[in-house]
Enzyme design. Sequence first.
Site, PDB file in Angstrom:
ATOM      1  N   GLY A  11       0.850  -1.192   0.000  1.00 30.53           N
ATOM      2  CA  GLY A  11       0.000   0.000   0.000  1.00 30.53           C
ATOM      3  C   GLY A  11       0.883   1.239   0.000  1.00 30.53           C
ATOM      4  CB  CYS A  12       0.282   4.681   1.234  1.00 33.54           C
ATOM      5  SG  CYS A  12       1.168   6.245   1.355  1.00 33.54           S
ATOM      6  CG  PHE A  13       5.908   4.739  -1.406  1.00 36.58           C
ATOM      7  CD1 PHE A  13       5.466   6.000  -1.028  1.00 36.58           C
ATOM      8  CD2 PHE A  13       6.468   4.580  -2.686  1.00 36.58           C
ATOM      9  CE1 PHE A  13       5.565   7.086  -1.880  1.00 36.58           C
ATOM     10  CE2 PHE A  13       6.565   5.668  -3.555  1.00 36.58           C
ATOM     11  CZ  PHE A  13       6.106   6.919  -3.147  1.00 36.58           C
ATOM     12  CD1 TRP A  14       5.023   8.707   1.331  1.00 31.08           C
ATOM     13  CD2 TRP A  14       3.074   9.566   2.037  1.00 31.08           C
ATOM     14  NE1 TRP A  14       4.681   9.727   0.479  1.00 31.08           N
ATOM     15  CE2 TRP A  14       3.489  10.272   0.881  1.00 31.08           C
ATOM     16  CE3 TRP A  14       1.868   9.935   2.651  1.00 31.08           C
ATOM     17  CZ2 TRP A  14       2.747  11.322   0.346  1.00 31.08           C
ATOM     18  CZ3 TRP A  14       1.120  10.978   2.119  1.00 31.08           C
ATOM     19  CH2 TRP A  14       1.568  11.658   0.978  1.00 31.08           C
ATOM     20  CG  HIS A 155      -1.444   2.065   4.915  1.00 29.77           C
ATOM     21  ND1 HIS A 155      -0.208   2.556   4.568  1.00 29.77           N
ATOM     22  CD2 HIS A 155      -1.432   0.761   4.562  1.00 29.77           C
ATOM     23  CE1 HIS A 155       0.501   1.575   4.011  1.00 29.77           C
ATOM     24  NE2 HIS A 155      -0.214   0.485   4.012  1.00 29.77           N
TER      25      HIS A 155
END
Length: 310
Positions: A11-14, A155
Amino acid sequence: MQEKKIYFAAGCFWGAEHFFRKLPGVTATLVGFANGSTPSPSYREVYTDTTGYAETVEVTYDPSRISLTQLTEAFFVIIDPLSLNRQGEDEGTRYRTGIYWVDSEDIALIEAVYAREEMEQDNTLCVEKEPLRNFYPAEEEHQDYLIKHADGYCHVNLKALRYADLLKELSSLVEGVNDEVAVMANTAALLHETMKFFWTGFYIVADDTRLTLGPFQGPVACYSIGFGKGVCGTSWKRAASVVVEDVEQFPGHIACSSASRSEIVVPLFGPEGLVRAVLDIDSDRLATFDDTDRRMLEIAMAIVAGEIYF
Ligand code: SME
């Protein structure tokens, strides 16, 4: 030992990078775009969801400090493996999940964790497992994003992040200390102080029939637990973790303290694959322990067992 690399799309790489960078033995992380079709994509291009890329974290690690198995298990803590092209708030093929390897020797270990996960989920996983075809680092503003923006979108749940910090501390605390009692004593203290549990300790396999009380933190506890008895003896017998939301609903639960309401027990395995001891944690509240606790504590106990039994 030589460092290795593995690539996880979660998912979101942050948030994914924020989680992986905390783990023990992870020496560097880099966010970028993997397994797409256009050369040198920008974040904006990938955002159109037409380039075939997945937001991915390049994880560089020291295999003498964390195994690929442990890393892959940690990856499964932070994703929903049954969700196709959607993790957290994000949707699109760029948020698909995947494990991409650069070393074909890694395939067997990845397949083993994947198969275990599939069995546990009793379902086909939506997680890709493929060789890495290409990887382009994202722009500098996306690197270490959640360090630069502490309130940025993440997330990955807070509990998983807290456990990741704890694993790092635990790993350096027990590294090179081969004494079972000493390692268990400090592990119990670290877990207990950090997570503010009600009772945290170990029961050690004494012979074929019973566990005996090991190092712990918290109120006094019972000395001995039979094979298959209580939550601890059940975990030993099943050679698997047991999570109990309400101890009163668990047949045969052994109440060392009437204040205990929920419990988790995680086994420690020796190199021969047998249960050598169990970690037992009690809470004075109902339903304290969930899948994140179980998975992260299983990795923690693999680290501890690796120090004292191998
Ligand atoms: N409740 C455990 C016994 C140990 S105490 O919780 C410390 C069990 O049922 O095995």
